[in-house]
Design an enzyme around this catalytic site. Structure first.
Site, PDB file in Angstrom:
ATOM      1  N   HIS A 218      18.109  -1.410  -1.332  1.00 32.24           N
ATOM      2  CA  HIS A 218      18.654  -0.259  -0.618  1.00 32.24           C
ATOM      3  C   HIS A 218      19.137   0.582  -1.903  1.00 32.24           C
ATOM      4  CE1 HIS A 218      20.900   2.637   1.835  1.00 32.24           C
ATOM      5  NE2 HIS A 218      21.907   1.624   2.250  1.00 32.24           N
ATOM      6  N   HIS A 258       9.533   2.471   2.701  1.00 26.31           N
ATOM      7  CA  HIS A 258      10.735   3.247   3.386  1.00 26.31           C
ATOM      8  C   HIS A 258      10.586   2.683   4.842  1.00 26.31           C
ATOM      9  CE1 HIS A 258      13.951   5.621   4.859  1.00 26.31           C
ATOM     10  NE2 HIS A 258      14.391   5.653   3.711  1.00 26.31           N
ATOM     11  N   ASP A 312      14.458   7.061  -4.435  1.00 26.36           N
ATOM     12  CA  ASP A 312      15.177   6.180  -5.564  1.00 26.36           C
ATOM     13  C   ASP A 312      14.027   6.175  -6.608  1.00 26.36           C
ATOM     14  OD1 ASP A 312      17.470   5.730  -4.284  1.00 26.36           O
ATOM     15  OD2 ASP A 312      16.666   3.951  -3.491  1.00 26.36           O
TER      16      ASP A 312
HETATM   17  N1  CMC Z   1       5.663  -2.606  -2.661  1.00 26.37           N
HETATM   18  C1  CMC Z   1       4.674  -3.044  -2.253  1.00 26.37           C
HETATM   19  N2  CMC Z   1       4.507  -3.467  -0.837  1.00 26.37           N
HETATM   20  C2  CMC Z   1       5.173  -2.901  -0.235  1.00 26.37           C
HETATM   21  C3  CMC Z   1       6.524  -2.184  -0.648  1.00 26.37           C
HETATM   22  C4  CMC Z   1       6.598  -2.007  -1.806  1.00 26.37           C
HETATM   23  N3  CMC Z   1       7.781  -1.376  -2.506  1.00 26.37           N
HETATM   24  N4  CMC Z   1       7.017  -1.740   0.423  1.00 26.37           N
HETATM   25  C5  CMC Z   1       6.554  -2.066   1.462  1.00 26.37           C
HETATM   26  N5  CMC Z   1       5.257  -2.688   1.451  1.00 26.37           N
HETATM   27  C6  CMC Z   1       4.595  -3.214   2.280  1.00 26.37           C
HETATM   28  C7  CMC Z   1       4.869  -4.736   2.553  1.00 26.37           C
HETATM   29  O1  CMC Z   1       4.709  -5.603   1.751  1.00 26.37           O
HETATM   30  C8  CMC Z   1       4.407  -4.808   4.025  1.00 26.37           C
HETATM   31  O2  CMC Z   1       2.848  -5.225   3.996  1.00 26.37           O
HETATM   32  P1  CMC Z   1       2.108  -6.056   4.963  1.00 26.37           P
HETATM   33  O3  CMC Z   1       1.990  -5.134   6.466  1.00 26.37           O
HETATM   34  O4  CMC Z   1       0.994  -6.068   4.520  1.00 26.37           O
HETATM   35  O5  CMC Z   1       2.975  -7.341   5.077  1.00 26.37           O
HETATM   36  C9  CMC Z   1       4.518  -3.303   4.500  1.00 26.37           C
HETATM   37  O6  CMC Z   1       4.289  -2.596   3.360  1.00 26.37           O
HETATM   38  C10 CMC Z   1       5.667  -2.977   5.490  1.00 26.37           C
HETATM   39  O7  CMC Z   1       6.900  -3.412   4.597  1.00 26.37           O
HETATM   40  P2  CMC Z   1       8.230  -4.096   5.020  1.00 26.37           P
HETATM   41  O8  CMC Z   1       8.720  -4.727   3.878  1.00 26.37           O
HETATM   42  O9  CMC Z   1       8.057  -4.631   6.532  1.00 26.37           O
HETATM   43  O10 CMC Z   1       9.133  -2.888   5.332  1.00 26.37           O
HETATM   44  P3  CMC Z   1      10.567  -2.716   5.666  1.00 26.37           P
HETATM   45  O11 CMC Z   1      10.706  -1.454   6.621  1.00 26.37           O
HETATM   46  O12 CMC Z   1      11.257  -3.978   6.173  1.00 26.37           O
HETATM   47  O13 CMC Z   1      11.312  -2.352   4.159  1.00 26.37           O
HETATM   48  C11 CMC Z   1      11.944  -1.405   2.143  1.00 26.37           C
HETATM   49  C12 CMC Z   1      11.575  -1.303   3.487  1.00 26.37           C
HETATM   50  C13 CMC Z   1      12.384  -0.196   1.748  1.00 26.37           C
HETATM   51  C14 CMC Z   1      12.969  -2.380   2.245  1.00 26.37           C
HETATM   52  C15 CMC Z   1      10.557  -1.953   1.311  1.00 26.37           C
HETATM   53  O14 CMC Z   1       9.629  -0.938   1.270  1.00 26.37           O
HETATM   54  C16 CMC Z   1      11.015  -2.338  -0.204  1.00 26.37           C
HETATM   55  O15 CMC Z   1      11.437  -3.310  -0.444  1.00 26.37           O
HETATM   56  N6  CMC Z   1      10.970  -1.196  -0.948  1.00 26.37           N
HETATM   57  C17 CMC Z   1      11.075  -1.549  -2.404  1.00 26.37           C
HETATM   58  C18 CMC Z   1      12.733  -1.319  -2.898  1.00 26.37           C
HETATM   59  C19 CMC Z   1      12.947   0.026  -2.673  1.00 26.37           C
HETATM   60  O16 CMC Z   1      12.513   0.888  -3.151  1.00 26.37           O
HETATM   61  N7  CMC Z   1      13.985   0.391  -1.839  1.00 26.37           N
HETATM   62  C20 CMC Z   1      14.613   1.915  -1.800  1.00 26.37           C
HETATM   63  C21 CMC Z   1      14.564   2.384  -0.244  1.00 26.37           C
HETATM   64  S1  CMC Z   1      14.685   3.978   0.240  1.00 26.37           S
HETATM   65  C22 CMC Z   1      16.352   4.356  -0.119  1.00 26.37           C
HETATM   66  C23 CMC Z   1      17.328   3.486  -0.132  1.00 26.37           C
HETATM   67  O17 CMC Z   1      17.736   2.920   1.036  1.00 26.37           O
HETATM   68  O18 CMC Z   1      18.036   3.213  -0.950  1.00 26.37           O
END
Ligand code: CMC
Length: 376
Positions: A218, A258, A312
């Site tokens: 986050h 996201h 971010d």
């Molecule tokens: N790098 C590589 N793959 C990704 C990423 C990433 N940053 N984010 C999502 N994916 C892939 C994930 O592996 C999954 O693939 P598959 O369907 O093949 O298993 C698919 O995309 C869906 O991802 P998810 O983990 O189910 O998505 P989520 O909604 O649970 O998580 C998130 C959202 C923001 C936590 C995640 O995208 C993440 O960890 N991003 C990196 C950390 C980040 O940049 N966070 C900031 C978020 S935006 C502003 C804020 O809230 O602060």
């Protein structure tokens, strides 16, 4: 019975504050497009809009600014607490500790639309003073209250950085405050709402929100994204780093992805432009070029999965160019989002609030007879 993993697609309240069109990448505060607000409004105007529903008249703005400025003065015990923290403490932890401490004098607080609004202005003022002083403390400077000026952004920057701020820096800070101000109900805002739904006070609810913001999934993502660019080192090294770490080791690309946006986050585009316009030092430019190259590579790899850069991704580069150390990034996000948290808390309390009490579906052992443990 279905469990919603990560509370995905669970709606916990109605809101008139923020709407997100995740498919088209559109963000609006109270109906106004974020691009228009960033271009034509100030943080104080947008904060008023979020708390009161409409943009302020000049008179309303003046009164609101005065109330926020009263919050620039911190109680002495809060300054003592900040001073007693280790100098290398993460600024966000200092912020959380100061707000947890200020909850001590809130036990008689009663929720009402009037007290909520007054408390909100006080909190927005205190937040700027605490976060600015967290930075002063890390630099070994004497703590001081913020001085009122033409803008919240300027008062904050000049206290935090202990120098006059240039107009371009003030504008970046003001815009960043608007961009991070609210985003519907991510983990931190949900944490604030869970706390306030028990009739806990506003300071405690903000402390709960800060705790939830801290992690790298986050609010901590800006710091992780920046550290990732710095670790790569230069644009030429992006491909090799990406193949090894993201493709082979399947690490997450920080600043990408996201829960709601399935395309570019509109805030990211604005942060990218601001970062491009403000970087001056060679070191910052190198980080920016590395980030741009990595963005291309990331979109190429993950675009088909609808994973794009988020807000971010570039914000840390803009903050760094203004003069903040990396360990301030999450606190700067928190400072902006504090207004969103108090606006959501007020909105929740003005609806028909109920305590938030979800369920967990039991999957453990069935009923069994107890054989008391013998301790001989
Ligand atoms: N790098 C590589 N793959 C990704 C990423 C990433 N940053 N984010 C999502 N994916 C892939 C994930 O592996 C999954 O693939 P598959 O369907 O093949 O298993 C698919 O995309 C869906 O991802 P998810 O983990 O189910 O998505 P989520 O909604 O649970 O998580 C998130 C959202 C923001 C936590 C995640 O995208 C993440 O960890 N991003 C990196 C950390 C980040 O940049 N966070 C900031 C978020 S935006 C502003 C804020 O809230 O602060």
């Amino acid at each position: 019975m279905d469990i919603s993993s990560g509370l995905e697609d669970v709606y916990i309240k109605h809101t008139g504050l923020t709407s997100i069109d995740g498919e088209k990448g559109i963000l609006r505060y109270r109906g106004y497009n974020i691009n228009d607000l960033v271009e034509h409004s100030t943080f104080e105007e947008v904060a008023y809009l979020m708390l009161y529903g409409e943009l302020p008249t000049s008179e309303q703005l003046r009164t609101f600014k005065n109330s926020v400025e009263k919050g620039y003065l911190l109680p002495d015990y809060v300054k003592q607490i900040i001073s007693s923290m280790p100098r290398e403490a993460e600024a966000l932890s200092v912020y959380m500790t100061a707000f947890a401490a200020m909850s001590a004098s809130e036990s008689n607080f009663k929720w009402s639309p009037q007290t909520d609004k007054a408390k909100a202005a006080e909190i927005i003022g205190h937040a700027a003073s605490v976060v600015a002083n967290a930075n002063r403390h890390s630099m070994g400077l004497q703590l001081r209250d913020l001085a009122p000026s033409d803008s919240y952004a300027r008062s904050f920057l000049e206290a935090a950085l202990d120098r006059k701020a240039e107009q371009g820096e003030v504008r970046v800070m003001d815009r960043a405050l608007i961009l991070y101000l609210d985003h519907e109900v991510p983990a931190s805002t949900t944490a604030a709402l869970v706390a306030c739904s028990t009739l806990s006070d506003m300071y405690s609810s903000i402390a709960a929100a800060i705790a939830a913001l801290k992690g790298p999934l986050h609010g901590g993502a800006a710091e992780s994204a920046y550290t990732q660019f710095a670790r790569i080192g230069s644009p030429e090294k992006v491909d090799a780093w990406f193949n090894e770490n993201i493709v082979e080791k399947k690490q997450k690309l920080m600043g990408f992805g996201h829960r709601v946006y399935k395309t570019y986050d509109p805030r990211m585009k604005i942060f990218k432009k601001m970062a491009t316009d403000i970087v001056k030092r060679d070191e910052d430019r190198n980080i920016l070029l590395t980030a741009e190259k990595l963005e291309e590579r990331g979109v190429e790899q993950f675009g088909a999965k609808h994973v794009y850069p988020n807000t971010d991704y570039y914000s840390g580069i803009a903050y760094r160019a203004v003069g903040f150390p990396v360990n301030m990034f999450t606190a700067l996000f928190a400072l902006s989002r504090t207004t969103g948290w108090v606006a959501h808390i007020s909105e929740y309390n003005e609806s028909e609030p109920r305590i938030m009490r979800p369920r967990a579906l039991y999957k453990g052992p069935g009923p069994r007879d107890l054989a008391p443990v013998s301790h001989h």
